[in-house]
Design a protein around this motif. Structure first.
Motif, PDB file in Angstrom:
ATOM      1  N   GLY A  78       0.831  -1.195   0.000  1.00  0.00           N
ATOM      2  CA  GLY A  78       0.000   0.000   0.000  1.00  0.00           C
ATOM      3  C   GLY A  78       0.867   1.246   0.000  1.00  0.00           C
ATOM      4  O   GLY A  78       1.819   1.333   0.790  1.00  0.00           O
ATOM      5  N   VAL A  79       0.567   2.174  -0.883  1.00  0.00           N
ATOM      6  CA  VAL A  79       1.317   3.432  -0.971  1.00  0.00           C
ATOM      7  C   VAL A  79       0.357   4.578  -0.677  1.00  0.00           C
ATOM      8  O   VAL A  79      -0.632   4.759  -1.385  1.00  0.00           O
ATOM      9  CB  VAL A  79       1.957   3.614  -2.362  1.00  0.00           C
ATOM     10  N   LEU A  80       0.645   5.316   0.367  1.00  0.00           N
ATOM     11  CA  LEU A  80      -0.217   6.417   0.807  1.00  0.00           C
ATOM     12  C   LEU A  80       0.568   7.719   0.701  1.00  0.00           C
ATOM     13  O   LEU A  80       1.510   7.958   1.453  1.00  0.00           O
ATOM     14  CB  LEU A  80      -0.678   6.166   2.246  1.00  0.00           C
ATOM     15  N   ILE A  81       0.182   8.547  -0.266  1.00  0.00           N
ATOM     16  CA  ILE A  81       0.927   9.773  -0.555  1.00  0.00           C
ATOM     17  C   ILE A  81      -0.038  10.956  -0.674  1.00  0.00           C
ATOM     18  O   ILE A  81      -1.245  10.763  -0.834  1.00  0.00           O
ATOM     19  CB  ILE A  81       1.733   9.643  -1.867  1.00  0.00           C
TER      20      ILE A  81
ATOM     21  N   LEU B  73       6.536  12.903  -6.400  1.00  0.00           N
ATOM     22  CA  LEU B  73       5.783  11.757  -5.906  1.00  0.00           C
ATOM     23  C   LEU B  73       5.479  10.753  -7.010  1.00  0.00           C
ATOM     24  O   LEU B  73       5.450   9.545  -6.758  1.00  0.00           O
ATOM     25  CB  LEU B  73       4.500  12.230  -5.222  1.00  0.00           C
ATOM     26  N   SER B  74       5.271  11.223  -8.237  1.00  0.00           N
ATOM     27  CA  SER B  74       5.053  10.278  -9.337  1.00  0.00           C
ATOM     28  C   SER B  74       6.323   9.483  -9.622  1.00  0.00           C
ATOM     29  O   SER B  74       6.271   8.283  -9.917  1.00  0.00           O
ATOM     30  CB  SER B  74       4.552  10.994 -10.594  1.00  0.00           C
ATOM     31  N   SER B  75       7.481  10.120  -9.495  1.00  0.00           N
ATOM     32  CA  SER B  75       8.756   9.411  -9.658  1.00  0.00           C
ATOM     33  C   SER B  75       8.984   8.432  -8.504  1.00  0.00           C
ATOM     34  O   SER B  75       9.526   7.338  -8.701  1.00  0.00           O
ATOM     35  CB  SER B  75       9.922  10.401  -9.726  1.00  0.00           C
ATOM     36  N   LEU B  76       8.569   8.824  -7.311  1.00  0.00           N
ATOM     37  CA  LEU B  76       8.652   7.940  -6.149  1.00  0.00           C
ATOM     38  C   LEU B  76       7.834   6.674  -6.399  1.00  0.00           C
ATOM     39  O   LEU B  76       8.308   5.552  -6.161  1.00  0.00           O
ATOM     40  CB  LEU B  76       8.131   8.671  -4.910  1.00  0.00           C
ATOM     41  N   ILE B  77       6.605   6.842  -6.887  1.00  0.00           N
ATOM     42  CA  ILE B  77       5.736   5.705  -7.193  1.00  0.00           C
ATOM     43  C   ILE B  77       6.382   4.798  -8.236  1.00  0.00           C
ATOM     44  O   ILE B  77       6.355   3.565  -8.122  1.00  0.00           O
ATOM     45  CB  ILE B  77       4.364   6.185  -7.696  1.00  0.00           C
ATOM     46  N   SER B  78       6.975   5.403  -9.249  1.00  0.00           N
ATOM     47  CA  SER B  78       7.643   4.629 -10.291  1.00  0.00           C
ATOM     48  C   SER B  78       8.721   3.734  -9.702  1.00  0.00           C
ATOM     49  O   SER B  78       8.820   2.548 -10.039  1.00  0.00           O
ATOM     50  CB  SER B  78       8.256   5.571 -11.335  1.00  0.00           C
ATOM     51  N   GLY B  79       9.531   4.284  -8.796  1.00  0.00           N
ATOM     52  CA  GLY B  79      10.576   3.494  -8.141  1.00  0.00           C
ATOM     53  C   GLY B  79      10.008   2.350  -7.323  1.00  0.00           C
ATOM     54  O   GLY B  79      10.534   1.229  -7.326  1.00  0.00           O
ATOM     55  N   ILE B  80       8.913   2.623  -6.600  1.00  0.00           N
ATOM     56  CA  ILE B  80       8.261   1.583  -5.794  1.00  0.00           C
ATOM     57  C   ILE B  80       7.773   0.451  -6.690  1.00  0.00           C
ATOM     58  O   ILE B  80       8.000  -0.728  -6.422  1.00  0.00           O
ATOM     59  CB  ILE B  80       7.074   2.182  -4.999  1.00  0.00           C
TER      60      ILE B  80
ATOM     61  N   ILE C 283      -2.271   2.398  -4.702  1.00  0.00           N
ATOM     62  CA  ILE C 283      -1.913   3.796  -4.455  1.00  0.00           C
ATOM     63  C   ILE C 283      -3.131   4.562  -3.959  1.00  0.00           C
ATOM     64  O   ILE C 283      -4.197   4.516  -4.573  1.00  0.00           O
ATOM     65  CB  ILE C 283      -1.366   4.452  -5.735  1.00  0.00           C
ATOM     66  N   MET C 284      -2.964   5.257  -2.839  1.00  0.00           N
ATOM     67  CA  MET C 284      -4.036   6.085  -2.294  1.00  0.00           C
ATOM     68  C   MET C 284      -3.507   7.487  -2.020  1.00  0.00           C
ATOM     69  O   MET C 284      -2.361   7.651  -1.615  1.00  0.00           O
ATOM     70  CB  MET C 284      -4.592   5.466  -1.008  1.00  0.00           C
ATOM     71  N   GLN C 285      -4.361   8.499  -2.260  1.00  0.00           N
ATOM     72  CA  GLN C 285      -3.965   9.892  -2.104  1.00  0.00           C
ATOM     73  C   GLN C 285      -4.689  10.531  -0.923  1.00  0.00           C
ATOM     74  O   GLN C 285      -5.910  10.460  -0.827  1.00  0.00           O
ATOM     75  CB  GLN C 285      -4.311  10.677  -3.368  1.00  0.00           C
ATOM     76  N   SER C 286      -3.920  11.178  -0.057  1.00  0.00           N
ATOM     77  CA  SER C 286      -4.516  11.871   1.093  1.00  0.00           C
ATOM     78  C   SER C 286      -4.934  13.295   0.742  1.00  0.00           C
ATOM     79  O   SER C 286      -5.680  13.921   1.489  1.00  0.00           O
ATOM     80  CB  SER C 286      -3.522  11.918   2.252  1.00  0.00           C
TER      81      SER C 286
ATOM     82  N   ALA D 290      14.059  10.879  -6.211  1.00  0.00           N
ATOM     83  CA  ALA D 290      12.744  10.320  -5.894  1.00  0.00           C
ATOM     84  C   ALA D 290      12.625   8.844  -6.261  1.00  0.00           C
ATOM     85  O   ALA D 290      12.176   8.026  -5.453  1.00  0.00           O
ATOM     86  CB  ALA D 290      11.663  11.126  -6.608  1.00  0.00           C
ATOM     87  N   GLU D 291      13.004   8.494  -7.496  1.00  0.00           N
ATOM     88  CA  GLU D 291      12.855   7.100  -7.922  1.00  0.00           C
ATOM     89  C   GLU D 291      13.724   6.174  -7.074  1.00  0.00           C
ATOM     90  O   GLU D 291      13.301   5.091  -6.681  1.00  0.00           O
ATOM     91  CB  GLU D 291      13.211   6.959  -9.407  1.00  0.00           C
ATOM     92  N   LYS D 292      14.917   6.635  -6.780  1.00  0.00           N
ATOM     93  CA  LYS D 292      15.833   5.848  -5.945  1.00  0.00           C
ATOM     94  C   LYS D 292      15.254   5.649  -4.543  1.00  0.00           C
ATOM     95  O   LYS D 292      15.371   4.577  -3.950  1.00  0.00           O
ATOM     96  CB  LYS D 292      17.187   6.564  -5.871  1.00  0.00           C
ATOM     97  N   MET D 293      14.610   6.682  -4.027  1.00  0.00           N
ATOM     98  CA  MET D 293      13.985   6.582  -2.706  1.00  0.00           C
ATOM     99  C   MET D 293      12.819   5.590  -2.734  1.00  0.00           C
ATOM    100  O   MET D 293      12.611   4.824  -1.796  1.00  0.00           O
ATOM    101  CB  MET D 293      13.516   7.963  -2.251  1.00  0.00           C
ATOM    102  N   GLY D 294      12.041   5.606  -3.834  1.00  0.00           N
ATOM    103  CA  GLY D 294      10.941   4.662  -3.974  1.00  0.00           C
ATOM    104  C   GLY D 294      11.434   3.231  -4.028  1.00  0.00           C
ATOM    105  O   GLY D 294      10.867   2.334  -3.382  1.00  0.00           O
ATOM    106  N   LYS D 295      12.503   2.999  -4.799  1.00  0.00           N
ATOM    107  CA  LYS D 295      13.085   1.661  -4.882  1.00  0.00           C
ATOM    108  C   LYS D 295      13.571   1.187  -3.515  1.00  0.00           C
ATOM    109  O   LYS D 295      13.372   0.030  -3.131  1.00  0.00           O
ATOM    110  CB  LYS D 295      14.246   1.652  -5.878  1.00  0.00           C
ATOM    111  N   ALA D 296      14.227   2.083  -2.779  1.00  0.00           N
ATOM    112  CA  ALA D 296      14.748   1.739  -1.457  1.00  0.00           C
ATOM    113  C   ALA D 296      13.619   1.391  -0.493  1.00  0.00           C
ATOM    114  O   ALA D 296      13.714   0.435   0.288  1.00  0.00           O
ATOM    115  CB  ALA D 296      15.583   2.888  -0.899  1.00  0.00           C
ATOM    116  N   ALA D 297      12.525   2.159  -0.537  1.00  0.00           N
ATOM    117  CA  ALA D 297      11.393   1.909   0.359  1.00  0.00           C
ATOM    118  C   ALA D 297      10.753   0.561   0.077  1.00  0.00           C
ATOM    119  O   ALA D 297      10.463  -0.217   1.006  1.00  0.00           O
ATOM    120  CB  ALA D 297      10.357   3.024   0.197  1.00  0.00           C
ATOM    121  N   ALA D 298      10.537   0.253  -1.202  1.00  0.00           N
ATOM    122  CA  ALA D 298       9.949  -1.043  -1.567  1.00  0.00           C
ATOM    123  C   ALA D 298      10.887  -2.178  -1.204  1.00  0.00           C
ATOM    124  O   ALA D 298      10.449  -3.246  -0.751  1.00  0.00           O
ATOM    125  CB  ALA D 298       9.629  -1.062  -3.062  1.00  0.00           C
TER     126      ALA D 298
END
Length: 345
Positions: free
Chosen positions: A68-71, A79-86, A99-102, A301-309
């Protein structure tokens, strides 16, 4: 068979006159089922249009292989680049992503967290909403051993995984760059201290860079925005350009704010960078469209998304609970473009 009816293992079992347990095992290549039966079952399943219900299987095992991704929003380039990395990392391990948006609403974030929990996600990656002060709604994940990773906008006092950049260092570098371009009265447009630690840290870097170079910290040149939007950036910029004497440098804590400052300055007859040198933050696509092109700080951003996933997946595969860790990406860089370039490097 009725139109639109989902084919189940019961339908296959009925057609082949086999037990449902045999069908289930055959579809999973279980060693107790002969190769001949496996081939027969898989052929029938394909012909009948059978699609495995991975969600139901996940619910039975209490694991859905879903992250689950909550952004705050999917529309911000960061944030779109973050999602791409995830998604890149999740797909490699056969995980799907919800993906859910707050929309930066605390109330919506609480409801989205409940929804993710009720959907029995395997893990959660979150960048906090601007309004969020209380993070107790994330306790439902921690209490049930569902790995939780905060990215970029992280809470100060929640003990879990984090993926962040060194915002202090980035703010320092941005301000130092303006000083190196000859700026002596450097302003800062920020999202405000109440909006989380990352903006505080960028501001702290700005202040320390001024002090280290014996420049004054003028509170009239520090303006807190109510939101990180173009409209709020225009309001803050107009307020800033009414200050006398005018600042000759500006560090904005987001590219959209910096872009609003560039356009407001031009409308007021100021030249960028000759009258005021401007640098933003994030390296959003708009930074290369605005005239003059905007100097900015890279944000991986993308690198951060990959790291989080990757943290989620490794934690789920691990037999033991790993120690909570914080990953700090120190490799933000100053991208010098026309909006701040007064001197040849």
């Amino acid at each position: 068979m009725e139109e639109n009816k989902h084919v189940t293992i019961y339908d296959i079992a009925e057609k082949l006159n086999l037990a449902t347990s045999t069908i289930s095992r055959a579809l999973k290549d279980h060693h107790s089922i002969s190769d001949k039966t496996i081939k027969k079952v898989k052929k029938a399943a394909k012909e009948m249009g059978f699609v495995p219900n991975t969600l139901a299987a996940g619910l039975r095992g209490n694991k859905t292989k879903t992250i689950g991704v909550l952004i705050p929003t999917v529309t911000q380039p960061f944030l779109s680049s973050l999602i791409s990395g995830i998604e890149i990392t999740a797909q490699k391990s056969d995980y799907s992503v919800i993906i859910m948006q707050s929309h930066d609403s605390y109330h919506d974030e609480v409801n989205m967290a409940k929804s993710l929990y009720s959907n029995r996600v395997s893990g959660v990656i979150c960048s906090l909403a601007m309004e969020t002060r209380d993070t107790s709604h994330f306790q439902q994940f921690s209490n049930n051993n569902i790995p939780l990773v905060f990215v970029d906008r992280v809470p100060k006092d929640y003990n879990t995984f984090r993926v962040v950049i060194d915002n202090y260092s980035a703010g320092y570098k941005a301000t130092k760059h303006l000083i190196e371009q000859g700026c002596l009265r450097i302003a800062h447009l920020t999202a405000g201290s109440e909006f989380g630690n990352l903006y505080n840290e960028r501001k702290r870097g700005y202040v320390e860079a001024l002090r280290d170079h014996n420049l004054p910290v003028d509170e009239d040149l520090i303006i807190d925005l109510k939101a990180v939007t173009y409209e709020e950036g225009v309001k803050a910029s107009n307020k800033l350009f009414d200050v006398k004497p005018l600042p000759d440098g500006l560090f904005a804590s987001g590219d959209i704010i910096a872009v609003s400052a560039v356009q407001t300055a031009k409308k007021r007859g100021l030249k960028v960078p000759e009258d005021i040198a401007i640098i933003g933050f994030n390296n959003d696509p708009i930074s290369q469209i605005i005239d003059p092109n905007l100097s900015t700080i890279t944000h991986p951003a993308e690198k951060m998304g990959k790291a989080a996933a990757d943290i989620i997946i490794k934690n789920l595969k691990s037999a033991k609970n790993e120690d909570v860790q914080e990953i700090a990406f120190l490799n933000t860089e100053v991208l010098v473009r026309e909006s701040s370039k007064r001197k040849e490097s």
